[in-house]
Scaffold this active site. Structure first.
Site, PDB file in Angstrom:
ATOM      1  N   ASN A  18       2.210  -5.249  -3.189  1.00 30.04           N
ATOM      2  CA  ASN A  18       0.817  -5.535  -2.862  1.00 30.04           C
ATOM      3  C   ASN A  18       0.058  -4.237  -2.597  1.00 30.04           C
ATOM      4  O   ASN A  18       0.551  -3.348  -1.900  1.00 30.04           O
ATOM      5  CB  ASN A  18       0.766  -6.415  -1.607  1.00 30.04           C
ATOM      6  CG  ASN A  18      -0.606  -6.977  -1.312  1.00 30.04           C
ATOM      7  OD1 ASN A  18      -1.185  -7.687  -2.138  1.00 30.04           O
ATOM      8  ND2 ASN A  18      -1.131  -6.700  -0.131  1.00 30.04           N
ATOM      9  N   GLU A  32      -6.051 -10.771  -1.036  1.00 32.55           N
ATOM     10  CA  GLU A  32      -6.837 -10.507   0.171  1.00 32.55           C
ATOM     11  C   GLU A  32      -8.329 -10.482  -0.162  1.00 32.55           C
ATOM     12  O   GLU A  32      -9.088  -9.651   0.339  1.00 32.55           O
ATOM     13  CB  GLU A  32      -6.408  -9.177   0.808  1.00 32.55           C
ATOM     14  CG  GLU A  32      -4.922  -9.105   1.093  1.00 32.55           C
ATOM     15  CD  GLU A  32      -4.487  -7.843   1.818  1.00 32.55           C
ATOM     16  OE1 GLU A  32      -5.362  -7.153   2.399  1.00 32.55           O
ATOM     17  OE2 GLU A  32      -3.284  -7.552   1.805  1.00 32.55           O
ATOM     18  N   HIS A  69     -10.249  -6.354  -1.937  1.00 31.45           N
ATOM     19  CA  HIS A  69     -11.328  -6.157  -0.960  1.00 31.45           C
ATOM     20  C   HIS A  69     -12.439  -5.437  -1.734  1.00 31.45           C
ATOM     21  O   HIS A  69     -12.443  -4.219  -1.841  1.00 31.45           O
ATOM     22  CB  HIS A  69     -10.853  -5.291   0.201  1.00 31.45           C
ATOM     23  CG  HIS A  69      -9.804  -5.926   1.049  1.00 31.45           C
ATOM     24  ND1 HIS A  69     -10.056  -7.042   1.818  1.00 31.45           N
ATOM     25  CD2 HIS A  69      -8.499  -5.603   1.263  1.00 31.45           C
ATOM     26  CE1 HIS A  69      -8.959  -7.373   2.472  1.00 31.45           C
ATOM     27  NE2 HIS A  69      -7.997  -6.520   2.148  1.00 31.45           N
ATOM     28  N   ASP A  96     -12.150 -10.568  -0.503  1.00 23.88           N
ATOM     29  CA  ASP A  96     -13.443 -10.727   0.146  1.00 23.88           C
ATOM     30  C   ASP A  96     -14.449  -9.869  -0.621  1.00 23.88           C
ATOM     31  O   ASP A  96     -14.069  -8.914  -1.300  1.00 23.88           O
ATOM     32  CB  ASP A  96     -13.432 -10.388   1.645  1.00 23.88           C
ATOM     33  CG  ASP A  96     -12.688  -9.116   2.006  1.00 23.88           C
ATOM     34  OD1 ASP A  96     -12.787  -8.121   1.257  1.00 23.88           O
ATOM     35  OD2 ASP A  96     -11.998  -9.094   3.042  1.00 23.88           O
ATOM     36  N   GLU A 104       0.813  -1.228   0.000  1.00 25.24           N
ATOM     37  CA  GLU A 104       0.000   0.000   0.000  1.00 25.24           C
ATOM     38  C   GLU A 104       0.847   1.279   0.000  1.00 25.24           C
ATOM     39  O   GLU A 104       0.652   2.170   0.824  1.00 25.24           O
ATOM     40  CB  GLU A 104      -0.970  -0.011   1.188  1.00 25.24           C
ATOM     41  CG  GLU A 104      -1.936  -1.179   1.154  1.00 25.24           C
ATOM     42  CD  GLU A 104      -2.868  -1.225   2.363  1.00 25.24           C
ATOM     43  OE1 GLU A 104      -2.798  -0.317   3.212  1.00 25.24           O
ATOM     44  OE2 GLU A 104      -3.669  -2.176   2.454  1.00 25.24           O
TER      45      GLU A 104
END
Length: 357
Positions: free
Chosen positions: A205, A269, A241, A271, A163
């Site tokens: 990432n 990651e 996400h 979801d 990030e």
């Protein structure tokens, strides 16, 4: 973006303090299920895993058994973040991360390390550093190389930098790393990690690839520039996400653009929020669960369409709805993962399988 918690169970002096890592007993595991030959991972042509909570692996047999059966790749949800591993300048805490690595070894799973350099989950001594840039560069290098060396041969890959960009835009985040070390701290992080373990695969990432072109292009430009300079970067992590109403076009563009770098692509990651509006008092209905299944299917199908040699795998952020960070972060009910709070597969589980059929 993720909630942070860890449990310090054992402290040991690290490389920065004494020139070598102190010996301590091998982690003792509760009974670990044998290596699984079925489960979700066996139905997919690429690795499938989850970011896992070490305390739940230790203490919750249902959680542990589900991970052991369904996954063949695991990421530490919090146990390998900077504050967890390196709480003070001359102190490294290995116990939780070592426990997870031992669990992975005994149950036949790949370990992906998350994360070496991040603007969050920093101990106060790092966040508030006020020494010279030269001293901080040495701290930066030692932090990376102590951790990577400790897990050399045990952790297959790392999110080296996480990030580095601001939330929605294409500008680099003004983290403590950038303020003191300059923009090129990112490249040097990869170089230092590679020196410590030349066999480890190294990833950049970030989240927001599917939001739109601004941040996505900034991420891709960074990755391509590192690659063009010969910096040892092997993959790009797309957190994903996301939400049920994200457009097909944005999801497809995120995946195909990442693949255009020629590097390995990790949906790292995943979801899918079913209540991004943060409506209170609602429940997951059969229709909503089926809608989620179609979104999982779409993402998996798009990912399965990129070249096989670039498919590093898909990782969900934790395992069940009951363990997800999303409801707490949003302050509203949500059900973002393929398993429900009772450790049962939801329609999303079948959607993932259908995505490769």
């Amino acid at each position: 973006m993720k909630k942070h918690f860890w449990k310090t169970a054992l402290l040991c002096l690290g490389l920065a303090a004494c020139g070598k890592e102190e010996e301590f007993p091998k982690p003792v595991l509760v009974t670990t299920p044998p290596v699984s030959t079925d489960g979700l991972h066996a139905k997919l042509p690429f690795p499938f895993g989850a970011a896992v909570n070490v305390n739940l692996i230790r203490n919750n047999a249902q959680y542990r058994n589900l991970v052991a059966k369904e996954m063949n790749s695991i990421t530490a949800e919090n146990a390998m973040k900077p504050a967890a591993l390196h709480p003070s300048k001359d102190l490294y805490v290995w116990n939780d991360a070592d426990y997870l690595v031992e669990f992975a070894k005994q149950s036949g799973k790949r370990v992906h390390g998350h994360t070496l350099i991040w603007h969050q989950s920093l101990p106060a001594w790092l966040e508030n550093y006020n020494g010279t840039p030269a001293e901080f560069e040495q701290i930066f290098k030692t932090h990376i190389q102590t951790i990577v060396s400790h897990f050399k041969g045990k952790v297959a890959s790392w999110d080296v930098v996480n990030e580095a960009f601001e939330n929605e835009g294409g500008t680099l985040r003004n983290s403590v790393w950038r303020r003191i070390l300059g923009d090129d701290y990112i490249a040097r992080a990869f170089q230092y990690a590679h020196e410590a373990d030349p066999a480890a695969l190294l990833f950049y990432n970030d989240y927001g690839h599917e939001y739109g072109p601004t941040k996505r292009n900034a991420i891709i430009n960074l990755v391509n520039s590192l690659k063009a300079r010969g910096i040892p970067i092997h993959g790009i992590g797309m957190q994903m996400h996301t939400r049920y109403n994200q457009s097909d076009a944005n999801l497809t563009a995120a995946i195909t653009t990442a693949a255009s770098t020629g590097l390995k692509v990790h949906i790292s990651e995943l979801d899918i929020s079913m209540n991004p509006e943060k409506t209170q008092g609602i429940m997951l209905t059969p229709a909503t669960a089926q809608l989620q299944a179609t979104r999982y299917k779409f993402i998996v199908k798009a990912y399965n369409g990129i070249p096989k040699e670039q498919q590093f795998g898909i990782t969900t952020w934790n395992v069940t709805d009951g363990d997800s960070w999303v409801p707490g972060f949003n302050g509203a009910p949500d059900w973002p993962l393929p398993f429900d709070k009772n450790y049962q597969p939801k329609p999303a589980y079948q959607g993932i399988i259908e995505g490769v059929q």
